[in-house]
Scaffold this motif. Structure first.
Motif, PDB file in Angstrom:
ATOM      1  N   CYS A  24     -93.449 -31.240 -18.808  1.00  0.00           N
ATOM      2  CA  CYS A  24     -92.933 -31.133 -17.444  1.00  0.00           C
ATOM      3  C   CYS A  24     -91.551 -30.502 -17.360  1.00  0.00           C
ATOM      4  O   CYS A  24     -91.097 -30.142 -16.284  1.00  0.00           O
ATOM      5  CB  CYS A  24     -92.926 -32.497 -16.764  1.00  0.00           C
ATOM      6  SG  CYS A  24     -91.770 -33.691 -17.474  1.00  0.00           S
ATOM      7  N   GLU A  26     -82.204 -43.547 -25.666  1.00  0.00           N
ATOM      8  CA  GLU A  26     -83.377 -43.398 -26.518  1.00  0.00           C
ATOM      9  C   GLU A  26     -83.875 -44.716 -27.072  1.00  0.00           C
ATOM     10  O   GLU A  26     -84.991 -44.814 -27.560  1.00  0.00           O
ATOM     11  CB  GLU A  26     -83.073 -42.419 -27.656  1.00  0.00           C
ATOM     12  CG  GLU A  26     -82.825 -41.019 -27.150  1.00  0.00           C
ATOM     13  CD  GLU A  26     -82.422 -40.077 -28.250  1.00  0.00           C
ATOM     14  OE1 GLU A  26     -82.317 -40.516 -29.405  1.00  0.00           O
ATOM     15  OE2 GLU A  26     -82.204 -38.907 -27.944  1.00  0.00           O
ATOM     16  N   TYR A  31     -92.198 -41.117 -25.666  1.00  0.00           N
ATOM     17  CA  TYR A  31     -93.010 -40.569 -24.592  1.00  0.00           C
ATOM     18  C   TYR A  31     -92.113 -40.185 -23.421  1.00  0.00           C
ATOM     19  O   TYR A  31     -91.081 -40.824 -23.182  1.00  0.00           O
ATOM     20  CB  TYR A  31     -94.041 -41.588 -24.117  1.00  0.00           C
ATOM     21  CG  TYR A  31     -95.089 -41.898 -25.149  1.00  0.00           C
ATOM     22  CD1 TYR A  31     -94.909 -42.955 -26.040  1.00  0.00           C
ATOM     23  CD2 TYR A  31     -96.228 -41.125 -25.247  1.00  0.00           C
ATOM     24  CE1 TYR A  31     -95.859 -43.238 -27.009  1.00  0.00           C
ATOM     25  CE2 TYR A  31     -97.182 -41.407 -26.196  1.00  0.00           C
ATOM     26  CZ  TYR A  31     -97.003 -42.467 -27.084  1.00  0.00           C
ATOM     27  OH  TYR A  31     -97.939 -42.733 -28.027  1.00  0.00           O
ATOM     28  N   CYS A  32     -92.527 -39.145 -22.692  1.00  0.00           N
ATOM     29  CA  CYS A  32     -91.777 -38.730 -21.501  1.00  0.00           C
ATOM     30  C   CYS A  32     -91.981 -39.776 -20.407  1.00  0.00           C
ATOM     31  O   CYS A  32     -93.119 -40.115 -20.086  1.00  0.00           O
ATOM     32  CB  CYS A  32     -92.249 -37.358 -21.029  1.00  0.00           C
ATOM     33  SG  CYS A  32     -91.470 -36.808 -19.493  1.00  0.00           S
ATOM     34  N   CYS A  48     -88.664 -32.449 -22.029  1.00  0.00           N
ATOM     35  CA  CYS A  48     -90.104 -32.673 -22.146  1.00  0.00           C
ATOM     36  C   CYS A  48     -90.794 -31.323 -22.267  1.00  0.00           C
ATOM     37  O   CYS A  48     -90.499 -30.392 -21.498  1.00  0.00           O
ATOM     38  CB  CYS A  48     -90.632 -33.429 -20.929  1.00  0.00           C
ATOM     39  SG  CYS A  48     -92.431 -33.633 -20.955  1.00  0.00           S
ATOM     40  N   SER A 101     -86.256 -35.155 -29.066  1.00  0.00           N
ATOM     41  CA  SER A 101     -86.442 -34.241 -27.931  1.00  0.00           C
ATOM     42  C   SER A 101     -85.376 -34.471 -26.876  1.00  0.00           C
ATOM     43  O   SER A 101     -85.011 -35.607 -26.563  1.00  0.00           O
ATOM     44  CB  SER A 101     -87.812 -34.454 -27.296  1.00  0.00           C
ATOM     45  OG  SER A 101     -88.818 -34.119 -28.204  1.00  0.00           O
ATOM     46  N   LYS A 126     -88.585 -31.844 -17.844  1.00  0.00           N
ATOM     47  CA  LYS A 126     -87.497 -32.719 -17.396  1.00  0.00           C
ATOM     48  C   LYS A 126     -86.490 -32.935 -18.520  1.00  0.00           C
ATOM     49  O   LYS A 126     -86.820 -32.962 -19.689  1.00  0.00           O
ATOM     50  CB  LYS A 126     -88.047 -34.077 -16.949  1.00  0.00           C
ATOM     51  CG  LYS A 126     -89.010 -33.998 -15.801  1.00  0.00           C
ATOM     52  CD  LYS A 126     -88.287 -33.878 -14.497  1.00  0.00           C
ATOM     53  CE  LYS A 126     -89.308 -33.942 -13.366  1.00  0.00           C
ATOM     54  NZ  LYS A 126     -88.739 -34.033 -12.094  1.00  0.00           N
ATOM     55  N   VAL A 152     -88.411 -45.178 -22.677  1.00  0.00           N
ATOM     56  CA  VAL A 152     -88.593 -43.954 -23.439  1.00  0.00           C
ATOM     57  C   VAL A 152     -89.434 -44.213 -24.677  1.00  0.00           C
ATOM     58  O   VAL A 152     -90.260 -43.414 -25.062  1.00  0.00           O
ATOM     59  CB  VAL A 152     -87.230 -43.342 -23.820  1.00  0.00           C
ATOM     60  CG1 VAL A 152     -87.412 -42.110 -24.670  1.00  0.00           C
ATOM     61  CG2 VAL A 152     -86.444 -43.005 -22.574  1.00  0.00           C
ATOM     62  N   LEU A 212     -93.740 -37.057 -27.312  1.00  0.00           N
ATOM     63  CA  LEU A 212     -92.723 -36.086 -27.710  1.00  0.00           C
ATOM     64  C   LEU A 212     -92.149 -36.467 -29.073  1.00  0.00           C
ATOM     65  O   LEU A 212     -92.192 -37.634 -29.466  1.00  0.00           O
ATOM     66  CB  LEU A 212     -91.593 -36.050 -26.687  1.00  0.00           C
ATOM     67  CG  LEU A 212     -91.972 -35.695 -25.254  1.00  0.00           C
ATOM     68  CD1 LEU A 212     -90.798 -35.953 -24.335  1.00  0.00           C
ATOM     69  CD2 LEU A 212     -92.410 -34.258 -25.172  1.00  0.00           C
ATOM     70  N   TYR A 228     -91.570 -39.357 -17.335  1.00  0.00           N
ATOM     71  CA  TYR A 228     -91.989 -38.703 -16.099  1.00  0.00           C
ATOM     72  C   TYR A 228     -93.471 -38.342 -16.095  1.00  0.00           C
ATOM     73  O   TYR A 228     -94.164 -38.535 -15.116  1.00  0.00           O
ATOM     74  CB  TYR A 228     -91.147 -37.443 -15.853  1.00  0.00           C
ATOM     75  CG  TYR A 228     -89.676 -37.730 -15.777  1.00  0.00           C
ATOM     76  CD1 TYR A 228     -89.117 -38.310 -14.643  1.00  0.00           C
ATOM     77  CD2 TYR A 228     -88.833 -37.422 -16.840  1.00  0.00           C
ATOM     78  CE1 TYR A 228     -87.764 -38.582 -14.568  1.00  0.00           C
ATOM     79  CE2 TYR A 228     -87.477 -37.688 -16.774  1.00  0.00           C
ATOM     80  CZ  TYR A 228     -86.950 -38.265 -15.640  1.00  0.00           C
ATOM     81  OH  TYR A 228     -85.620 -38.528 -15.568  1.00  0.00           O
ATOM     82  N   CYS A 229     -93.965 -37.797 -17.235  1.00  0.00           N
ATOM     83  CA  CYS A 229     -95.360 -37.363 -17.262  1.00  0.00           C
ATOM     84  C   CYS A 229     -96.197 -38.061 -18.327  1.00  0.00           C
ATOM     85  O   CYS A 229     -97.409 -37.953 -18.327  1.00  0.00           O
ATOM     86  CB  CYS A 229     -95.452 -35.847 -17.454  1.00  0.00           C
ATOM     87  SG  CYS A 229     -94.890 -35.262 -19.051  1.00  0.00           S
ATOM     88  N   LEU A 279     -84.287 -35.023 -20.860  1.00  0.00           N
ATOM     89  CA  LEU A 279     -84.360 -36.368 -21.429  1.00  0.00           C
ATOM     90  C   LEU A 279     -83.085 -36.748 -22.163  1.00  0.00           C
ATOM     91  O   LEU A 279     -82.999 -37.844 -22.713  1.00  0.00           O
ATOM     92  CB  LEU A 279     -85.552 -36.458 -22.401  1.00  0.00           C
ATOM     93  CG  LEU A 279     -86.915 -36.096 -21.840  1.00  0.00           C
ATOM     94  CD1 LEU A 279     -87.958 -36.124 -22.938  1.00  0.00           C
ATOM     95  CD2 LEU A 279     -87.302 -37.024 -20.711  1.00  0.00           C
TER      96      LEU A 279
END
Length: 139
Positions: A20, A29, A2-3, A17, A14, A22, A34, A10, A5-6, A24
């Motif tokens: 958003c 990881e 998961y992102c 993102c 990735s 951003k 994350v 994902l 930030y938002c 990553l």
């Protein structure tokens, strides 16, 4: 994954993102921030609606026309065009009728604004031309 930030889910590989945008790639990881879905706290926003009162009668400075009543503005426009044609023969009756209907359409704000005003102008102009042509015929 998961992102952080938002909070959008994902794919595991990735680097950016998709929601958003951003970066990553610099994040570890294997870290919990994350791998787990972050808890995003949404701020409650209240929007205060302005207090307005709407009246159905037109007020001074209100230039809106009632477009559901198009008959008078269309009639004034058509009579203005026909009045211009017939005014060249010295006959200005259509222009007089078009002028009266155009005045009513503009004052009562019925129909399409530009059509009512243009019909009024053409009708009044056709009356003037018709009178001038009729006077010129007798001279």
């Amino acid at each position: 994954m998961y992102c952080p930030y938002c909070g959008v889910e994902l794919p595991e590989d990735s680097h950016f993102c998709i929601a958003c945008g951003k970066d990553l790639s610099g994040l570890n990881e294997s870290s919990e921030t994350v791998a787990e879905k972050p808890v995003i706290q949404e701020q409650a926003t209240t929007v205060k609606q302005p207090e307005t009162s709407y009246s159905t009668s037109p007020e001074i400075g209100d230039f809106s026309f009632d477009t559901t009543k198009k008959g008078k503005s269309i009639a004034a426009f058509v009579l203005g065009i026909l009045g211009m044609i017939f005014s060249l023969t010295g006959w200005c009756l259509l222009g007089i009728i078009g002028t009266i209907i155009g005045i009513v359409a503009v004052v009562k704000r019925h129909g399409i604004k530009w059509m009512a005003i243009l019909g009024l102008i053409l009708s009044a102009l056709s009356v003037f031309i018709g009178i001038c042509v009729a006077i010129a015929k007798f001279l």
